[in-house]
Structure formats: structure tokens, C-alpha cells
Enzyme design. Sequence first.
Site, PDB file in Angstrom:
ATOM      1  N   HIS A 277       0.831  -1.223   0.000  1.00 31.24           N
ATOM      2  CA  HIS A 277       0.000   0.000   0.000  1.00 31.24           C
ATOM      3  C   HIS A 277       0.860   1.265   0.000  1.00 31.24           C
ATOM      4  CE1 HIS A 277      -3.976  -1.964   0.878  1.00 31.24           C
ATOM      5  NE2 HIS A 277      -3.151  -2.924   1.283  1.00 31.24           N
TER       6      HIS A 277
ATOM      7  N   ASN B 222     -10.455  -2.693   2.422  1.00 28.03           N
ATOM      8  CA  ASN B 222     -10.175  -2.656   0.982  1.00 28.03           C
ATOM      9  C   ASN B 222     -11.461  -2.372   0.210  1.00 28.03           C
ATOM     10  OD1 ASN B 222      -7.439  -3.189   1.073  1.00 28.03           O
ATOM     11  ND2 ASN B 222      -7.643  -5.362   0.616  1.00 28.03           N
TER      12      ASN B 222
ATOM     13  N   TYR C 261       0.696  -4.333  11.696  1.00 27.59           N
ATOM     14  CA  TYR C 261       0.700  -2.904  11.325  1.00 27.59           C
ATOM     15  C   TYR C 261       1.423  -2.057  12.366  1.00 27.59           C
ATOM     16  CZ  TYR C 261      -2.682  -3.976   7.658  1.00 27.59           C
ATOM     17  OH  TYR C 261      -3.285  -4.478   6.546  1.00 27.59           O
TER      18      TYR C 261
END
Length: 509
Positions: A76, A148, A356
Site C-alpha cells: 500500500h 479494501n 501494522y
Amino acid sequence: MTQHTRITASLLILLGVGAASAEVMTDLTRDNGAPVGDNQNSQTAGPNGPVLLQDVQLIQKLQRFDRERVPERVVHARGTGAYGVFVASKDISGLTRAAVFRPGEETPVFVRFSSVIHGNHSPETLRDPRGFGTKFYTREGNWDLVGNNLPVFFIRDAIKFPDMVHSLKPAPDSNIQDPNRFFDFFSHQPEATHMLTRVYSDFGTPASYREMDGNSVHAYKFVNAQGQYSYVKFHWKSLQGQRNLSAKEAEAIQAKDFNHMTRDLIAAINKGDFPKWDLYVQVLQPAEMASMAIDPLDATKIWPNVPEVKVGTMTLNRNPDNVFLETEQSALAPSNLVPGIEPSEDRLLQGRIFSYADTQLHRVGTNGLQLPVNRPRQAAVNYNQDGAQNPGARKGDVNYQPSERAAVADNGQYKYSQLPLTGATQQQGIARTQNFQQAGEFYRSLGKSQQANLISNLAGDLGQVKDENIKYTMLSYFQKADAGYGKALAQALKADTGRVEALAAALRD
Ligand code: HEM
């Protein structure tokens, strides 16, 4: 700080340049605050001699330039951000105690849209799922819904994610993306058939971020004030409608402007045409989970026939002033959860809960959550301390808890919900795999021309695969999803349809 008013304004008017008022200039300084005497010429040893190391302005300027980049996101990398507001519209306090869902509650948001595989300045026309990550600055802390555009994912266990991304990224020896590599990987992942079918449809090339839906993909848990939980999937529906590009349209746009999605979003917001999305939830009670034909915690599946309920609307109304400070340094993470919203046991989500925050400690830095775009509305108060680039101002000698003198304490009303468990630890796939059925249903939901686009897009990449076993295994998956789909694809590749049918017949859904 020294300041001087220049008479540039009147001078410019005399020269016909047309400045309207006197311009206040502040001295340019080095990072230590000292004024710079000459930012145009390096200091040299005489007219013909070398540049001097003692020119601290030159050295500092180069040193800072050399360090301008932080690592790009491992996936991303290409994205664009915008601020806005989410307004909750429905009382769902029976399901969740989350403040963000109190009817009428207005919560500021930051959204980052992105593509997945290609690098920071890659064309936005390339086929890819698109990220739709939303940071809600709620009154009880930041909640990040990092989703998404497509409602499912390729795999269902986080342990496969690094391998999948390695196969999709450019090859380590050539730096070129290669369908031979990613179809080699996917030929071992029949569960990817559904996502591949969606990515190779025109939904893999959305026309703009404004005309794109968003999905949580995973189930999360809603937890109410009594500690009771239910499972929930989120779905953003674009009020601009959904619009995708055919491969031909994408190619034509790429030749003219491969930043079209970023440009479109910025331009719309700048002219006051604020894009909006309604947020819907699907809810399942724990008792309903076992009776479904699919595993509802499998991220490769949608929840068919579960009603969607609208819970609020988001409007994006402000562009960031500085892409690096805000969009690049934003750190959206599925682990940023708030009271009333918890992770489900989805094995893919469980890995993301770790991954993350971990990558962001490395990419943005130990104290990255103190940056303006990331910090919560209510100041974070805890004894996590120190670390590189810490701008905090904590005082005093108490940096531990519990303590008679600590100013903060944990509060039992915010404990996590409790999940009943039995059995032993294990390393085993899920039981209800149903790898192909939803791929077939999606294929059949497309109109004839959309089906033709999917076949042609997929054949383009699958046709590059040299290894016959890999190619036929992939073909058998699409055949198993839908016989017409498999046949059309096999014919497009001039493959042996009998061999494809035999391989598909041996597969179990
Ligand atoms: C186990 C599976 C996955 C892992 C380990 C993973 C890992 C990552 C990592 C490391 C990043 C970079 C984060 C950063 O540097 O800030 C990222 C970004 C992102 N991922 Fe995933 N990912 C996974 C699956 C998914 C899924 C299923 C979705 C969608 C539901 C998703 C959506 C996103 C989005 C939208 C971003 C960009 C966030 C932003 O704009 O900053 N990922 N992922």
C-alpha cells in the site's frame, strides 16, 4: 528571530509584476535557528578552489536531503489522504457501546486510499485491490477501520501473507513483476479463487477513489455495555456510485495521467464537491456462526443473505496541506480499537493486529503515534516512555503504575469481552473451506461484457505462465468455480478443456 519588511511589493508593482501588499520576509535559518547568509553559493577556497567542509549550511542541507525519505510502506505504498467527518445515524447501543455510533455523534476522520503492490509513484491505473483505511478520532480514542474496496481477501491465515506479497512484488533478481511467480504461489492456494476473480474483473481497476466502495473484509466484534458480543462486517457504500475501468480504458488513461485517482479526489474536495459514503453493518450472533455453510471468520468469504443496516455517513471535505507530514506519516492499524469494537478470531485479522503497529514502529518511529495526524483527540496518558524523537513533556518521578501517586489507573469497565474456549492448541486449516462456490456466484453475477473483460484480463496474465502444471491447476480452480468460466478461460488460453475438467472434478469445494 529577526524580521525585516522588504520593499519588494512596491518594487514588483513598479516592475509590473503586480504584488498587492508589502511582503514580510523572515530570515532563512539553519536547523539550529541561526540565520543563513547565502543559500545560493557554497563557500569555496577562493574563486577556483574546492568547496569547504566548514560550510555548515551546505552540509546540513545535504544531510537533511539525504534523509528525506522514510521507508515506504511494505505494501500500500501509493496512497492519498483526506480529512472529513463521520455522522452516526442509528442507535445500535444494544450491539456496541462504541461512542462513535451514538446517534448524531460527529467524529472527525482521516481516510487514506491506496493501491497495494506497486511502489510509491506507480500508475494508479494498474490492476490491484485498493486500500480504504479510515481513522476515526473518536471521543474514546482512535479507531482505525483498515479495509479494501473488494469484500474478500486472497488468503485466510496471516502466516501466508509475507510469501504472498513476495510472489506479487517484483522478482528479487530482476525487479520485474512476474505472473509466473504469483500464479506459482496461488496454485497452492485454492481459497484465493474468489479474490482473484474479483481482482481480474474491472473492480481491479476502479475509475476513481470517490466511485469505490470499501469493506472491512474481516468480521470484527461489537461489544455492548453488558459485555455481550456479536460479529460484524463493515461496508462503505459510495454515494457517488461505483464505476470501474476496462483494461482498454485504463490503458488510455495511463498514457495521459497515471495519477488520475489522486488528482480526482483532490480536485473534487477543492471545488467543494465532497464525496460521501454510507456505512453499513452486517451482524451475526455467536450462536449463528456454527450453522453456516461457510466459516464466517474466513476472510475469503462474504456473508451471503445477512441483512445490511445503515449506521452512518462519512463526508470527506479537506485535503491535507502536506502529503508527507499527514498522508505518508499516517499510521493506520487494525490494532487501534476502542471500547465496543474488538477483533474477531479471524486468523488473518489476528496477524494484522500485530503486523501494522509493528511495521509502523519501524517505518514512522517509536513515537509516531504522537504525530498530529495520528494522535488521539484526548491525549494518550500512560507510562510508555522515551525512544527516538520523543516530543513528550512528561514530568515527575512516577513512571510506573499502580502507585499511590500515579495520576492514572486502569478502569475495569473497559475490560475486553470474554471468549469461551475448549480444546488443545493446534496448527490446522479451517474445516469449512468452500474455496470455489462464491467465486462462481460472483462470476455469474456479472453481465456478459463484464464476464468477457474478466476472461480477457485473466487470460492476459495466466497466458504468460510457462509451467503447464501451474497453469492447469489455476484453470481447474476457475473451472471448479463455474464450468462456463473455466471453459471460456481455457479456450482463451487454447488449453486442453478435457484436462481442465478432469483436474476440477478431483477438487473438493
Ligand atoms: C495478514 C494479512 C495482512 C498483513 C500482515 C498486512 C500487512 C500490512 C502492512 C505491514 C501494511 C503497511 C502498514 C504501514 O506501513 O503503515 C499494510 C497496509 C495496508 N493494508 Fe494490509 N496486511 C494484511 C491484509 C490486509 C487486508 C485483508 C486488508 C483489507 C481488509 C488490508 C488493507 C491494508 C490497507 C488499506 C493498508 C494501507 C493503510 C494505509 O493507508 O496506511 N491488508 N498491510
